[in-house]
Motif scaffolding. Structure first.
Motif, PDB file in Angstrom:
ATOM      1  N   ASP A 110     -52.387  75.861  68.289  1.00  0.00           N
ATOM      2  CA  ASP A 110     -53.852  76.402  68.114  1.00  0.00           C
ATOM      3  C   ASP A 110     -53.974  77.447  66.802  1.00  0.00           C
ATOM      4  O   ASP A 110     -52.949  78.042  66.563  1.00  0.00           O
ATOM      5  N   ASP A 111     -55.148  77.759  66.863  1.00  0.00           N
ATOM      6  CA  ASP A 111     -55.541  78.856  65.765  1.00  0.00           C
ATOM      7  C   ASP A 111     -55.309  78.605  64.415  1.00  0.00           C
ATOM      8  O   ASP A 111     -55.939  77.591  63.696  1.00  0.00           O
ATOM      9  N   HIS A 161     -61.913  74.228  67.567  1.00  0.00           N
ATOM     10  CA  HIS A 161     -61.742  75.549  68.251  1.00  0.00           C
ATOM     11  C   HIS A 161     -62.552  76.558  67.830  1.00  0.00           C
ATOM     12  O   HIS A 161     -62.276  77.459  67.886  1.00  0.00           O
ATOM     13  N   HIS A 165     -63.433  81.740  66.645  1.00  0.00           N
ATOM     14  CA  HIS A 165     -62.634  81.963  67.881  1.00  0.00           C
ATOM     15  C   HIS A 165     -63.403  82.590  68.936  1.00  0.00           C
ATOM     16  O   HIS A 165     -63.177  83.558  69.542  1.00  0.00           O
TER      17      HIS A 165
END
Ligand SMILES: [Zn+2]
Length: 304
Positions: A110-111, A161, A165
């Protein structure tokens, strides 16, 4: 006298010969006309029967055509119904792991990260011949487009995603759509073509394991409408190791101790997680578990 007789007797002979010729001529003409008419009649008959059978065939084709249109309409309606059902299914599904009967473990990361660490991650995955599912924020895709393009070119899949965020259960609906759409735009811009993903991962888990509330329900509907499943995990490190020093060794150990068939492992693009990645991939295989992408895990047949 003779001369006279001769001339008198010649005249009727000539006449009867002429009559005969005319008669024969007429007979021949009648015969020819009859034969011609007969053949014309037969040709017309043949054409007529051909025409009739073509008309019959045309009627059949028209009937078939009507049936096909009906079938088309039925299939179209069925398709609309299935799409609706699919949307409902997606909007009510939060996936934490795949089928436990399958000896596969999905690797999700992720990210976002620097191009350097990104390329290191892709090198590790390539070296171990593993396809993973990556959940970048749209803003990171914008920042390092070449690295994410390389990821997709090498067979990894991307999941939404959000752009920045954002915790989607705490912002207005139009902002939710904006966060999801801007992710799509950033990925399209980086890749040069529109990219459809099946997967959404809520940043920070965002209350997805907490009890239902109306905002979450609405969010799930929007995600379903966009054709995505919400993906969580059953093995992660941030919460599990929050009170421990998360060294690559400790990270590897935790993943290998907890992953089993059907698991979804959540890693992040951090130095330690990526440093642990090769040992995780090798360790899983040593335990008979094949690391793979979400698509490979969730769409796999049991027993494969
Ligand atoms: Zn995140």
């Amino acid at each position: 006298m003779d001369k006279h007789y001769y001339s008198r007797s010649r005249q009727p002979k000539k006449k009867s010969l002429a009559r005969l010729v005319i008669f024969l001529f007429l007979l021949a003409a009648v015969t020819i006309l009859s034969v011609f008419s007969l053949s014309q009649y037969m040709a017309v008959q043949t054409l007529q029967s051909k025409h009739n059978s073509l008309e019959e065939r045309l009627e059949q084709v028209e009937e078939e055509n009507i049936m096909l249109w009906q079938l088309h309409d039925e299939l179209y309606e069925e398709n609309v119904r299935l799409r609706e059902e699919n949307k409902m299914l997606r909007s009510s599904t939060v996936i934490e792991h795949g089928n436990r009967e399958i000896n596969k473990v999905a690797i999700t990361i992720d990210d976002g990260t620097s191009a350097n660490l990104m390329h290191k991650t892709l090198d590790h995955l390539k070296e171990h011949n593993v396809k993973a599912t990556l959940f970048p924020m749209g803003s990171w895709v914008e920042r390092e487009p070449e690295a994410w393009q390389r990821a997709v070119d090498e067979g990894h899949e991307l999941g939404n995603h959000t752009y920045s965020h954002a915790f989607l259960t705490t912002i207005p609906e139009e902002k939710v759509r904006e966060e999801l759409n801007r992710w799509e735009e950033a990925v399209e811009e980086a890749l040069g073509y529109s990219y459809e993903t099946l997967f959404f991962r809520p940043p920070g888990m965002d209350g997805f394991t907490a009890t239902q509330n109306s905002q979450k329900q609405r969010l799930m509907e929007i995600i379903g409408e966009k054709g995505m499943f919400t993906i969580l995990w059953d093995v992660e490190l941030i919460y599990a190791l929050r009170n421990e020093a998360s060294t690559p060794k400790r990270i590897t150990q935790h993943v290998l101790d907890n992953a089993r068939g059907g698991s979804i492992v959540l890693l992040h693009f951090t130095e330690n997680d990526i440093a642990a990645l090769p040992a995780i991939l090798k360790g899983l295989r040593d335990r008979g578990l094949e690391p793979c992408s979400l698509r490979e895990l969730l769409l796999a047949d049991p027993g494969t």
